[in-house]
Design an enzyme around this catalytic site. Structure first.
Site, PDB file in Angstrom:
ATOM      1  N   GLU A 433       0.834  -1.213   0.000  1.00 29.33           N
ATOM      2  CA  GLU A 433       0.000   0.000   0.000  1.00 29.33           C
ATOM      3  C   GLU A 433       0.866   1.259   0.000  1.00 29.33           C
ATOM      4  OE1 GLU A 433      -3.004  -0.244  -0.770  1.00 29.33           O
ATOM      5  OE2 GLU A 433      -3.287  -2.382  -0.387  1.00 29.33           O
ATOM      6  N   HIS A 436       1.705   2.337  -3.454  1.00 27.55           N
ATOM      7  CA  HIS A 436       0.676   3.186  -4.075  1.00 27.55           C
ATOM      8  C   HIS A 436       0.811   4.631  -3.578  1.00 27.55           C
ATOM      9  CE1 HIS A 436      -1.534   0.110  -6.164  1.00 27.55           C
ATOM     10  NE2 HIS A 436      -1.875  -0.549  -5.073  1.00 27.55           N
ATOM     11  N   HIS A 439       3.553   6.506  -5.211  1.00 28.77           N
ATOM     12  CA  HIS A 439       3.159   6.833  -6.583  1.00 28.77           C
ATOM     13  C   HIS A 439       2.318   8.114  -6.559  1.00 28.77           C
ATOM     14  CE1 HIS A 439       1.510   5.013 -10.621  1.00 28.77           C
ATOM     15  NE2 HIS A 439       2.295   6.047 -10.823  1.00 28.77           N
TER      16      HIS A 439
END
Length: 649
Positions: A433, A436, A439
């Site tokens: 997670e 992500h 990102h």
């Protein structure tokens, strides 16, 4: 107010925030229609997208995670209303004309930078898949289909989780206690995949997956409606429409990828099934045929027997504090980024155990915020996920709108005075997670429409899966895994055993994923389907997976990914292939290589969805991978590490 949004200090505030967004959007629509074609047109479209997403994205999170029902309900209502407005805007001919003028003007077009041009094309694509180019009657039909599909998706999703009931006398008395009793009935709410009793797993499988007429009708209507919509707006099939702009680009490539992968896996999968069958014979000599309800259980038994990886042995080394330190240290070495805990203001968070982290770069300063909602609580969904609450973008005044995300996990609440201890699986999920989140923080695009994780589905999982490779590397783990009582580091052979144990039956596990992905492609391929969805399931299961179909079951009615990942279930496998290639080529030699970290940021994270995904992969790997390369990367990950194998033997 929630997330520092002043209106959201009470549930009624959603109405206010929504009205404000709709007012703003009306003004922006007028502005877009009256602005001459140029880069400003794209800016206005992005502002329009931002004003609606700022409410819709936040509401998307609140409707599933807020402990207060009134907040959840208000957020749900806001989502629905904004969704309706978006559907209307996607069929607004005048609004579309302003964008079409821009894309038709060669002089203006050639003056746009690649990101602006791509964003303009993505907005145009949204118009086209909503049927903007059709005559009014067909456009109306497209809107109706879109609305119907949304409703069917919600109904189907609810249906995938609904338990089944059965008269308790149908089941042998000695296994009834495994299920919840309701009067004369037993409630079966899942597959009980970890239960050691074969009979319990068999009963759960046959009852939980028993076919249901209503759910079947919903699925059939959903698939047919998706197909009608795709054909109405000019695609052969729904899969052709869904795969526009992805790494795979079209269903043919996906089919080729899945077929080649299946071919490469078949011998290994057979071996895995043989090992599981032997184990079943050993534990249950009366009934040794391997069935679908056996796969998850016996692969777990084999893993435990061969590598002794009882989570209890690992948890003391993975306190939440140590894992967060590990992430902080890794990001600092790779990317020059640190995580700092921030004080929250009153009403900013929805549960007192939520923590707010500021993400700070050593030279660029504050990049954004991550809210960590890590602990279990009643009514909180049991899934680990990443939500974008606000996308980053360059504002009109030249400032950058900082991204805000939530990471949601379901960690157990620790006993008083003891730290929260994570199992190896939870630790890996935390890293996933966080991939992500990084990102989102580093996909600092000019436009909110393509910020962070707003990119092709088959590329979106690459940064998160890549983090799993870091989480399974001894050099990384050794930096933070310490026993919370003694401070002793986690021994190297324990990390190696853990990594090797994941390869036990991994071919069969991957083959199961291939089967799901193939099924998803057939369902969203050519219509009308040649057979019923259940007959297609039976045929595909026997051909691609290899374990027998069980009469009267309909697993597809529990396949909730058909909603969010329609025609894209293969994405997880393709993202894993890319992550594997990036790891082996760029980080396996030195997981802390700053130059590689910078290249990774520059080539893969920085663009969000503002650059074609395959071009980002090419930039990172410095070559264009073929379907065969993807398959080889996945299959080579299944090979046992010789050194560990010898040590353990």
């Amino acid at each position: 107010g929630l997330f520092g949004v002043p209106e959201l200090s009470c549930p009624e505030g959603f109405q206010e925030a929504q009205d404000k967004a709709l007012q703003e959007s009306e003004q922006l629509v007028q502005k877009a229609c009256s602005t001459p074609p140029g880069p400003e047109t794209v800016m206005i479209f992005d502002q329009l997208s931002d004003s609606l997403c700022r409410v819709a994205d936040l509401a998307d999170f609140v409707k599933v995670a807020h402990p207060d029902f009134a907040f959840r309900e208000a957020a749900e209502e806001a989502c629905r209303n904004i969704g309706t407005v978006v559907e209307k805007l996607n069929t607004d001919v005048e609004l579309c004309q302003s964008l079409r003028r821009l894309l038709a003007d060669e002089t203006v077009l050639s003056s746009l930078d690649p990101e602006t041009r791509r964003v303009a094309e993505l907005f145009m694509f949204d118009f086209e898949i909503s049927g903007i180019h059709l005559d009014e009657e067909k456009r109306k039909k497209a809107v109706e289909l879109n609305v119907r599909i949304l409703d069917l998706c919600n109904e189907f999703l609810i249906g995938t989780h609904i338990p089944n009931k059965i008269d308790k006398h149908v089941l042998p008395e000695h296994i009834r206690y495994n299920f919840t009793a309701e009067g004369n009935y037993l409630r079966i709410a899942g597959l009980h995949a970890d239960c050691p009793d074969d009979l319990v797993r068999e009963a759960a499988y046959k009852i939980f997956l028993h076919s249901n007429t209503q759910q079947l009708a919903r699925l059939e209507e959903l698939l047919a409606s998706r197909n009608s919509l795709a054909q109405l707006v000019g695609y052969d099939t729904f899969a052709h429409r869904a795969l526009q702009g992805t790494m795979a680009k079209n269903p043919e490539t996906v089919r080729q990828f899945l077929e080649k992968l299946s071919e490469q896996l078949s011998k290994r999968t057979q071996k895995d099934f043989e090992m599981m069958t032997k184990m079943k014979m050993k534990l249950n000599p009366h009934n040794s045929m391997l069935m679908p309800w056996d796969h998850p259980y016996y692969s777990g038994v084999l893993r435990a027997e061969r590598y002794n990886i009882d989570p209890g042995l690992y948890c003391p080394f993975f306190s939440l504090g140590a894992c967060m330190e590990g992430l902080n240290s890794l990001f600092s070495q790779l990317l020059g980024i640190s995580l700092y805990a921030e004080q929250t203001k009153r009403g900013e968070i929805w549960s007192e155990d939520v923590r707010k982290l500021a993400v700070v770069h050593e030279t660029e300063g504050l990049l954004g915020y991550i809210y960590c909602d890590f602990f279990q609580r009643p009514d909180k969904p049991h899934q680990d996920c990443h939500f974008t609450v606000r996308g980053g973008r360059l504002k009109e005044n030249g400032e950058y709108q900082l991204p805000v995300v939530v990471l949601m996990l379901s960690l157990p609440n620790s006993a008083r005075g003891a730290p929260t201890l994570l199992s190896p699986g939870m630790m890996e999920n935390l890293f996933h997670e966080m991939g992500h989140a990084m990102h989102s923080m580093l996909g600092r695009t000019r436009y909110q429409h393509v910020t962070g994780t707003r990119c092709a589905t088959d590329f979106a999982e690459v940064p998160s899966i890549l983090m799993e490779y870091f989480a399974n590397d001894y050099r990384v783990v050794n930096q933070f895994a310490r026993h919370y009582k003694t401070g002793q580091p986690l021994p190297k052979n324990m990390v190696s055993r853990l990594c090797e144990s994941k390869k036990v039956c991994a071919a069969a596990d991957m083959q199961l994923q291939v089967f799901y992905a193939v099924l998803d492609q057939i369902y969203h391929g050519k219509h009308p389907l040649k057979k019923s969805t259940t007959e297609i399931l039976k045929e595909t299961q026997e051909k691609v997976y290899g374990l027998p179909y069980v009469p009267n079951t309909a697993w597809q009615l529990r396949f909730s990914h058909l909603v969010g990942y329609g025609a894209k279930y293969y994405s997880y496998l393709m993202s894993r292939a890319v992550a594997s290639m990036v790891w082996k080529q760029c980080f396996a030699q030195n997981p802390f290589d700053r130059a590689m970290g910078e290249r990774y940021r520059r080539e893969m994270l920085a663009h969000g969805g503002g650059k074609e995904p395959m071009l980002m992969v090419q930039g990172m790997l410095q070559k264009s991978p073929s379907v065969e390369d993807f398959v080889d990367a996945l299959v080579s990950d299944l090979d046992h590490d010789f050194e560990t194998f010898i040590m353990d033997s």
